[in-house]
Design a protein around this motif. Structure first.
Motif, PDB file in Angstrom:
ATOM      1  N   ASN A 138       0.841  -1.196   0.000  1.00  0.00           N
ATOM      2  CA  ASN A 138       0.000   0.000   0.000  1.00  0.00           C
ATOM      3  C   ASN A 138       0.876   1.246   0.000  1.00  0.00           C
ATOM      4  O   ASN A 138       2.081   1.179   0.234  1.00  0.00           O
ATOM      5  CB  ASN A 138      -0.960   0.025   1.196  1.00  0.00           C
ATOM      6  CG  ASN A 138      -0.263   0.148   2.548  1.00  0.00           C
ATOM      7  OD1 ASN A 138       0.813   0.722   2.676  1.00  0.00           O
ATOM      8  ND2 ASN A 138      -0.873  -0.400   3.588  1.00  0.00           N
TER       9      ASN A 138
ATOM     10  N   VAL B  34      -6.309  -3.180   0.345  1.00  0.00           N
ATOM     11  CA  VAL B  34      -6.350  -1.711   0.293  1.00  0.00           C
ATOM     12  C   VAL B  34      -7.774  -1.179   0.462  1.00  0.00           C
ATOM     13  O   VAL B  34      -7.985  -0.115   1.048  1.00  0.00           O
ATOM     14  CB  VAL B  34      -5.697  -1.136  -0.993  1.00  0.00           C
ATOM     15  CG1 VAL B  34      -4.209  -1.376  -0.990  1.00  0.00           C
ATOM     16  CG2 VAL B  34      -6.333  -1.695  -2.253  1.00  0.00           C
TER      17      VAL B  34
ATOM     18  N   THR C 297      -3.535   1.963  -3.476  1.00  0.00           N
ATOM     19  CA  THR C 297      -2.854   0.798  -4.023  1.00  0.00           C
ATOM     20  C   THR C 297      -1.505   1.154  -4.649  1.00  0.00           C
ATOM     21  O   THR C 297      -1.304   2.285  -5.113  1.00  0.00           O
ATOM     22  CB  THR C 297      -3.721   0.092  -5.081  1.00  0.00           C
ATOM     23  OG1 THR C 297      -3.066  -1.117  -5.494  1.00  0.00           O
ATOM     24  CG2 THR C 297      -3.967   0.985  -6.288  1.00  0.00           C
TER      25      THR C 297
END
Length: 463
Positions: free
Chosen positions: A164, A377, A384
């Protein structure tokens, strides 16, 4: 996210004195039944260590690990979540200790990317370059190329797979803004406009509403350094580290301006009580309690906080998408580029002392494929790192994902330097001292002395 929340590099956690709930640092060795004539072997246990911010099984990462593990096709491997319950700063310290020994290192560890270079330089992490060459997802453009820089250490090697990233800005309560006569589509153009809004809220919203909340304590660790101080410092046009000279900046107008902003909030009592903001739960209190209950007007925080408000989040709040706004953090005087954000993120890494490196790598590839990355995410409210996920309708329909990603166009990153974690600790001390009543000038002077002691006089620069 952070983690960040930030989840990220979210700055939430438990009290700094907390101890591991489950160190998870003793992976069970594989067992051989001793019968060479059979193919049956005991399962290998692959341990994954991450930070539990005090919410246990509600932590999005825990839920995600359990879900991915249930879908993992290799049934000869058991995936075991092994959380460390700690504040953000304590998590990094506990991980560093665990990674030193084969007896305590997990098989997979979640690394905040700002710590990755330091841990790699210390020999704690396994380089993944040779493994990555054989993984199509890594080589075919599925991962956003710029995000790979965050997991590349100063030796040029890759030490983790990112899952992430994040951006930061000013979350604000539209209902409170409307009540006090401020615009519901708030777009402050300078720090003065941020302070003016906070003063209006203090005057008109009532004593039960905190005008503005920022991480200001040592207990919230990197969230204080990155989400508060560096967001301000970089908004002046200044930086922590001068790449051209290879030196740390210990004296500048930008440092003074950033600390003066914090000093103003402290002196005018525009923030929460010190008892709330100087403990490890400060981020959780602001995000999960004060914002949903209409007790906080403005919060300088990360893009991931919306993950708390989903139906399966730690603080479900269906109305959040209508009540909250997410404004860009302006530069100090509105100078170009107009706004600023710091970006970070987290990665899955394999410790150098892990017992089951091959099995750990196989699981990482499965866990961080397109489908599983998207699940994580979305559940955590992060941005992302995969280009294919970024185009998926399930991802783009999240209320603030598009604007959070837009803020990355002006993103800055923390210095990829071995000494950064130590410098960051001094930032936290400096910020807390100002929040507690020390003058900006005195705090800046002490910071300069402490950083010089850490990096050496020849590695410092005054402007």
């Amino acid at each position: 996210m952070t983690v960040g929340c930030s989840s990220s590099s979210s700055g939430s956690g438990t009290d700094s004195g907390s101890t591991p709930k489950d160190t998870g640092n003793e992976p069970a060795p594989s067992k051989d039944n001793g019968d060479k004539g059979t193919t049956e072997t005991a399962k290998k246990t692959i341990t994954i260590t991450y930070r539990d911010d005090g919410t246990g099984e509600k932590v999005p990462l825990y839920k995600w690990i359990k879900d991915v593990a249930s879908q993992y096709p290799n049934k000869d491997v058991e995936i075991k979540p092994t959380p460390i319950q700690a504040s953000e700063g304590d998590y990094f310290a506990k991980i560093a200790l665990a990674l030193k020994s084969k007896d305590t290192a997990p098989d997979i560890v979640t690394e905040d990317t700002f710590m990755l270079n330091s841990d790699a330089s210390a020999g704690f992490l396994e380089p993944l370059d040779e493994r990555l060459k054989g993984w199509g997802d890594w080589t075919n453009g599925s991962f956003i190329e710029a995000m790979k820089k965050g997991v590349t250490a100063s030796d040029g090697k890759v030490y983790g797979v990112p899952y992430n990233t994040d951006s930061r800005g000013l979350w604000y309560n539209k209902d409170i803004f409307k009540k006090v006569g401020l615009p519901e589509d708030w777009q402050p153009k300078s720090w003065d406009e941020v302070l003016a809004a906070a003063r209006t809220i203090k005057e008109k919203a009532g004593k039960d509403v905190v005008p503005i909340w920022m991480n200001l304590g040592k207990a919230t660790g990197e969230a204080t350094s990155m989400q508060t101080y560096e967001m301000l410092l970089y908004g002046t046009g200044e930086r922590l580290y001068d790449d051209a000279s290879g030196k740390w900046i210990t004296k500048s107008q930008g440092i003074n301006d950033a600390l003066t902003f914090i000093e103003t909030i402290a002196k005018e009592k525009l923030g929460p009580p010190l008892s709330k903001v100087l403990n490890g739960q400060a981020g959780n209190t602001a995000t999960r309690e004060y914002l949903p209950k209409g007790k906080l007007a403005i919060s300088l925080d990360g893009s991931w906080i919306q993950g708390n408000y989903l139906d399966n989040g730690t603080a479900p709040w269906p109305e959040y998408k209508d009540v909250l706004g997410f404004a860009p953090m302006p530069t100090s005087k509105g100078q170009a580029p107009g706004s600023i954000t710091l970006a970070g993120g987290w990665a899955l890494s394999i410790p150098a002392n892990a017992q089951h490196k091959d099995e750990a790598w196989d699981f990482i590839q499965f866990a961080l494929n397109k489908e599983n990355t998207e699940k994580l995410v979305i559940a955590s409210g992060n941005i992302t790192v995969r280009a294919d996920v970024a185009k998926d309708p399930e991802y783009t329909k999240m209320p603030f994902n598009e604007i959070s990603t837009e803020y990355l166009k002006n993103a800055e990153f923390r210095p990829a330097q071995d000494k950064y974690p130590e410098v960051s600790t001094q930032i936290q001390t400096m910020v807390e001292s100002v929040a507690s009543g020390t003058s900006a000038a005195d705090a800046a002077k002490k910071y300069a002395q402490d950083v010089t002691r850490i990096v050496g006089q020849d590695k410092t620069l005054e402007k």
